[in-house]
Design a protein around this motif. Structure first.
Motif, mmCIF file in Angstrom:
data_model
loop_
_atom_site.group_PDB
_atom_site.id
_atom_site.type_symbol
_atom_site.label_atom_id
_atom_site.label_comp_id
_atom_site.label_asym_id
_atom_site.label_seq_id
_atom_site.Cartn_x
_atom_site.Cartn_y
_atom_site.Cartn_z
ATOM 1 N N ARG A 278 0.855 -1.183 0.000
ATOM 2 C CA ARG A 278 0.000 0.000 0.000
ATOM 3 C C ARG A 278 0.893 1.235 0.000
ATOM 4 N N GLU A 279 0.380 2.294 -0.590
ATOM 5 C CA GLU A 279 1.153 3.533 -0.684
ATOM 6 C C GLU A 279 0.717 4.508 0.399
ATOM 7 N N PHE A 280 1.706 5.054 1.105
ATOM 8 C CA PHE A 280 1.472 6.097 2.103
ATOM 9 C C PHE A 280 2.420 7.255 1.811
ATOM 10 N N ASP A 281 1.864 8.450 1.609
ATOM 11 C CA ASP A 281 2.670 9.645 1.380
ATOM 12 C C ASP A 281 3.697 9.446 0.268
ATOM 13 N N GLY A 282 3.277 8.773 -0.776
ATOM 14 C CA GLY A 282 4.138 8.588 -1.939
ATOM 15 C C GLY A 282 5.148 7.463 -1.821
ATOM 16 N N GLU A 283 5.134 6.712 -0.726
ATOM 17 C CA GLU A 283 6.065 5.596 -0.518
ATOM 18 C C GLU A 283 5.294 4.279 -0.446
ATOM 19 N N VAL A 284 5.886 3.215 -0.990
ATOM 20 C CA VAL A 284 5.252 1.899 -0.982
ATOM 21 C C VAL A 284 5.657 1.144 0.283
ATOM 22 N N TYR A 285 4.665 0.555 0.929
ATOM 23 C CA TYR A 285 4.894 -0.216 2.150
ATOM 24 C C TYR A 285 4.338 -1.618 1.981
ATOM 25 N N LEU A 286 4.923 -2.536 2.701
ATOM 26 C CA LEU A 286 4.547 -3.941 2.660
ATOM 27 C C LEU A 286 3.785 -4.302 3.937
ATOM 28 N N MET A 287 2.662 -5.006 3.779
ATOM 29 C CA MET A 287 1.914 -5.419 4.963
ATOM 30 C C MET A 287 2.460 -6.746 5.487
ATOM 31 N N GLU A 288 2.733 -6.781 6.777
ATOM 32 C CA GLU A 288 3.212 -7.995 7.444
ATOM 33 C C GLU A 288 2.234 -8.376 8.552
ATOM 34 N N ARG A 289 1.913 -9.656 8.645
ATOM 35 C CA ARG A 289 1.017 -10.143 9.679
ATOM 36 C C ARG A 289 1.776 -10.386 10.979
ATOM 37 N N ALA A 290 1.100 -10.148 12.092
ATOM 38 C CA ALA A 290 1.689 -10.422 13.405
ATOM 39 C C ALA A 290 1.813 -11.920 13.630
ATOM 40 N N LEU A 291 2.636 -12.288 14.600
ATOM 41 C CA LEU A 291 2.805 -13.688 14.974
ATOM 42 C C LEU A 291 2.217 -13.921 16.360
ATOM 43 N N ASN A 292 1.439 -14.988 16.494
ATOM 44 C CA ASN A 292 0.805 -15.339 17.774
ATOM 45 C C ASN A 292 1.082 -16.802 18.093
ATOM 46 N N PRO A 293 2.296 -17.110 18.561
ATOM 47 C CA PRO A 293 2.631 -18.498 18.871
ATOM 48 C C PRO A 293 1.785 -19.047 20.012
ATOM 49 N N GLU A 294 1.525 -20.354 19.952
ATOM 50 C CA GLU A 294 0.756 -20.988 21.016
ATOM 51 C C GLU A 294 1.559 -21.056 22.314
ATOM 52 N N VAL A 295 2.859 -21.258 22.183
ATOM 53 C CA VAL A 295 3.739 -21.346 23.349
ATOM 54 C C VAL A 295 4.993 -20.528 23.074
ATOM 55 N N ALA A 296 5.468 -19.809 24.079
ATOM 56 C CA ALA A 296 6.742 -19.089 23.997
ATOM 57 C C ALA A 296 7.662 -19.618 25.086
ATOM 58 N N LEU A 297 8.889 -19.958 24.692
ATOM 59 C CA LEU A 297 9.921 -20.387 25.634
ATOM 60 C C LEU A 297 10.980 -19.301 25.683
ATOM 61 N N VAL A 298 11.197 -18.720 26.862
ATOM 62 C CA VAL A 298 12.112 -17.580 26.956
ATOM 63 C C VAL A 298 13.079 -17.769 28.118
ATOM 64 N N LYS A 299 14.098 -16.922 28.120
ATOM 65 C CA LYS A 299 15.132 -16.976 29.154
ATOM 66 C C LYS A 299 15.279 -15.591 29.768
ATOM 67 N N ALA A 300 15.304 -15.550 31.110
ATOM 68 C CA ALA A 300 15.543 -14.304 31.832
ATOM 69 C C ALA A 300 16.609 -14.534 32.890
ATOM 70 N N ASP A 301 17.187 -13.458 33.356
ATOM 71 C CA ASP A 301 18.201 -13.559 34.407
ATOM 72 C C ASP A 301 17.552 -13.818 35.763
ATOM 73 N N VAL A 302 16.518 -13.043 36.074
ATOM 74 C CA VAL A 302 15.881 -13.157 37.388
ATOM 75 C C VAL A 302 14.373 -12.980 37.244
ATOM 76 N N ALA A 303 13.645 -13.732 38.056
ATOM 77 C CA ALA A 303 12.190 -13.590 38.138
ATOM 78 C C ALA A 303 11.798 -13.557 39.601
ATOM 79 N N ASP A 304 10.704 -12.865 39.893
ATOM 80 C CA ASP A 304 10.138 -13.012 41.224
ATOM 81 C C ASP A 304 9.007 -14.039 41.162
ATOM 82 N N MET A 305 8.415 -14.346 42.267
ATOM 83 C CA MET A 305 7.417 -15.411 42.338
ATOM 84 C C MET A 305 6.169 -15.099 41.514
ATOM 85 N N SER A 306 5.958 -13.822 41.201
ATOM 86 C CA SER A 306 4.816 -13.428 40.378
ATOM 87 C C SER A 306 5.118 -13.464 38.888
#
Length: 233
Positions: A135-163
């Motif tokens: 689609r064109e906005f202000d004279g420039e062409v842009y591409l539409m990208e769909r969001a991602l909604n994974p069923e499960v995410a596995l992540v790593k953090a340094d520290v977490a609290d109990m909540s």
């Protein structure tokens, strides 16, 4: 509600299954959920579509799941350090949705924010744009990208609290928060677990509302992806 599980295997029990769309945090080998990836391998689930910045290396990270043929498709922005990935892709054994890095990050962020799609100039006029709306906005062409909604995410953090409030360590903050927000169920592997209230509110990188399960891995391997050295002067 107790979010803490005694092991990585227990944290995945009942939420992983064949054919899932799954996000795995990390940047290279930095900030990857090592114990959760191993537990996923040991679970035997297969035909996974995995969203991740990269696919690890041949014998570490997501490379372990490629070796066991549990991944059928990768949605990634960088795949250059994994020979088994290369072999499977070139032989037609593995599907690849190659995605510019910023676009991949925004797809996850948008998914976590409830935004179904967005427009970007990245990829216009390239193979990335094939079959996608422009689609064109202000004279420039842009591409539409769909969001991602994974069923499960596995992540790593340094520290977490109990909540489930999280702090990430430096480069591990790349992709992990966005993956956590996008996942319908988020499982986090942490090195330290502290009482709720220990982390100052202004120091929370990701609020616990996004986190469903926590497992402690106090001594991860933290392998270096590519070690470089210089002569001592």
């Amino acid at each position: 509600m107790n979010k803490v599980y005694p092991s990585a295997a227990a944290a995945l029990e009942g939420i992983v299954r064949d054919g899932q769309l799954m996000a795995v945090g990390g940047f290279g080998l930095c900030g990857i959920p090592e114990a959760l990836i191993e537990a996923l391998r040991d679970s035997g689930v297969k035909d996974l579509t995995v969203i991740s910045n990269n696919a690890g290396v041949d014998d570490f990270g997501l490379g372990k799941l490629l070796t066991t043929r549990q991944i059928k498709k990768m949605i990634s922005s960088y795949v250059g350090e994994n020979k088994e990935f290369e072999r499977q892709y070139l032989s037609g054994e593995l599907e690849l949705e190659f995605t510019p890095q910023g676009t991949l990050a925004e797809k996850l962020r948008a998914g976590g924010a409830g935004i179904p799609a967005f427009f970007t100039k990245t990829g216009v006029g390239t193979l990335v744009a094939e079959g996608k709306e422009t689609r064109e906005f202000d004279g420039e062409v842009y591409l539409m990208e769909r969001a991602l909604n994974p069923e499960v995410a596995l992540v790593k953090a340094d520290v977490a609290d109990m909540s489930g409030n999280l702090r990430f360590n430096k480069t591990a903050r790349n992709f992990n928060p966005a993956a956590a927000m996008a996942g319908k169920i988020c499982v986090v592997e942490v090195e330290r677990l502290v009482p709720t209230g220990t982390i100052e509110p202004d120091d929370v990188h990701l609020p616990g509302i996004y986190v469903h399960r926590i497992v402690v891995n106090a001594t991860p391997e933290k392998r270096i992806e590519k070690r470089t050295t210089r002569d001592r002067k």
